[in-house]
Design a protein around this motif. Structure first.
Motif, PDB file in Angstrom:
ATOM      1  N   THR A   1      45.916  39.506  25.866  1.00 33.64           N
ATOM      2  CA  THR A   1      45.891  39.933  27.266  1.00 33.64           C
ATOM      3  C   THR A   1      45.229  38.878  28.146  1.00 33.64           C
ATOM      4  O   THR A   1      44.171  38.360  27.817  1.00 33.64           O
ATOM      5  CB  THR A   1      45.135  41.272  27.412  1.00 33.64           C
ATOM      6  OG1 THR A   1      45.773  42.248  26.579  1.00 33.64           O
ATOM      7  CG2 THR A   1      45.137  41.754  28.844  1.00 33.64           C
ATOM      8  N   VAL A   2      45.882  38.585  29.264  1.00 34.70           N
ATOM      9  CA  VAL A   2      45.332  37.676  30.259  1.00 34.70           C
ATOM     10  C   VAL A   2      45.147  38.468  31.546  1.00 34.70           C
ATOM     11  O   VAL A   2      46.065  39.136  32.016  1.00 34.70           O
ATOM     12  CB  VAL A   2      46.265  36.474  30.531  1.00 34.70           C
ATOM     13  CG1 VAL A   2      45.675  35.565  31.597  1.00 34.70           C
ATOM     14  CG2 VAL A   2      46.540  35.697  29.253  1.00 34.70           C
ATOM     15  N   ARG A   3      43.946  38.384  32.107  1.00 37.63           N
ATOM     16  CA  ARG A   3      43.649  39.037  33.384  1.00 37.63           C
ATOM     17  C   ARG A   3      43.263  37.961  34.385  1.00 37.63           C
ATOM     18  O   ARG A   3      42.406  37.119  34.097  1.00 37.63           O
ATOM     19  CB  ARG A   3      42.510  40.033  33.233  1.00 37.63           C
ATOM     20  CG  ARG A   3      42.853  41.166  32.278  1.00 37.63           C
ATOM     21  CD  ARG A   3      41.715  42.168  32.175  1.00 37.63           C
ATOM     22  NE  ARG A   3      41.956  43.099  31.109  1.00 37.63           N
ATOM     23  CZ  ARG A   3      42.725  44.190  31.198  1.00 37.63           C
ATOM     24  NH1 ARG A   3      43.311  44.464  32.339  1.00 37.63           N
ATOM     25  NH2 ARG A   3      42.895  44.981  30.168  1.00 37.63           N
ATOM     26  N   VAL A   4      43.912  38.011  35.550  1.00 43.22           N
ATOM     27  CA  VAL A   4      43.615  37.062  36.613  1.00 43.22           C
ATOM     28  C   VAL A   4      42.875  37.806  37.715  1.00 43.22           C
ATOM     29  O   VAL A   4      43.341  38.831  38.211  1.00 43.22           O
ATOM     30  CB  VAL A   4      44.891  36.399  37.163  1.00 43.22           C
ATOM     31  CG1 VAL A   4      44.536  35.357  38.221  1.00 43.22           C
ATOM     32  CG2 VAL A   4      45.698  35.759  36.033  1.00 43.22           C
ATOM     33  N   ALA A   5      41.716  37.283  38.072  1.00 43.79           N
ATOM     34  CA  ALA A   5      40.853  37.908  39.078  1.00 43.79           C
ATOM     35  C   ALA A   5      41.523  37.943  40.440  1.00 43.79           C
ATOM     36  O   ALA A   5      42.483  37.217  40.702  1.00 43.79           O
ATOM     37  CB  ALA A   5      39.538  37.133  39.172  1.00 43.79           C
ATOM     38  N   GLY A   6      40.952  38.746  41.325  1.00 42.10           N
ATOM     39  CA  GLY A   6      41.417  38.790  42.699  1.00 42.10           C
ATOM     40  C   GLY A   6      41.492  37.388  43.272  1.00 42.10           C
ATOM     41  O   GLY A   6      40.547  36.610  43.177  1.00 42.10           O
ATOM     42  N   THR A   7      42.648  37.055  43.850  1.00 45.05           N
ATOM     43  CA  THR A   7      42.937  35.694  44.287  1.00 45.05           C
ATOM     44  C   THR A   7      43.447  35.714  45.716  1.00 45.05           C
ATOM     45  O   THR A   7      44.436  36.383  46.009  1.00 45.05           O
ATOM     46  CB  THR A   7      44.000  35.069  43.358  1.00 45.05           C
ATOM     47  OG1 THR A   7      43.524  35.105  42.006  1.00 45.05           O
ATOM     48  CG2 THR A   7      44.324  33.653  43.754  1.00 45.05           C
TER      49      THR A   7
END
Length: 128
Positions: free
Chosen positions: A27-33
């Motif tokens: 799993t890859v989670r990308v922070a608020g961008t």
């Protein structure tokens, strides 16, 4: 469990203590961008469509750094300061995800970290 992270080097990552993206297992989670340039300035102030495209471009780069891709995204979240811009934000989202069709959430918020930012996006990907 293996854990890898990506930083874009912004001062906020160090100051707040977070990563742009983390891969834990598959799993890859990308922070608020938000849509910022290399100097941290907001791109296309007030333009929801351009900011969404730019922010998802940053997301795509973070995914690639963790051996993932837009095609692996299973969930997106979009935070907008004006829900009347949902069609334009959705149009930009579709340019990245029309064939992927992840679950997606869009909510209106009263403000974002930078006053010129009108859109913030997040993503979750699953890599086999």
């Amino acid at each position: 469990m293996d854990r890898s992270r990506v930083s874009t080097g912004t001062e906020w990552e160090e100051h707040v203590g977070y990563s742009r993206a983390i891969r834990a297992g598959d799993t890859v989670r990308v922070a608020g961008t938000i849509a910022t340039d290399d100097d941290g300035a907001v791109v296309a102030p007030g333009d929801a469509y351009e900011q969404t495209k730019h922010a998802f471009g940053i997301v795509a780069d973070a995914l690639a750094d963790l051996d993932a891709a837009i095609a692996d995204v299973v969930q997106t979240r979009m935070y907008v300061t004006d829900i009347d811009e949902q069609a334009r934000v959705g149009e930009a989202h579709s340019e990245f995800f029309a064939d992927v069709r992840p679950v997606a959430t869009m909510v209106e918020v009263s403000g974002l970290a930078a006053p010129e930012a009108v859109v913030e996006v997040e993503a979750v990907a699953r890599v086999e």
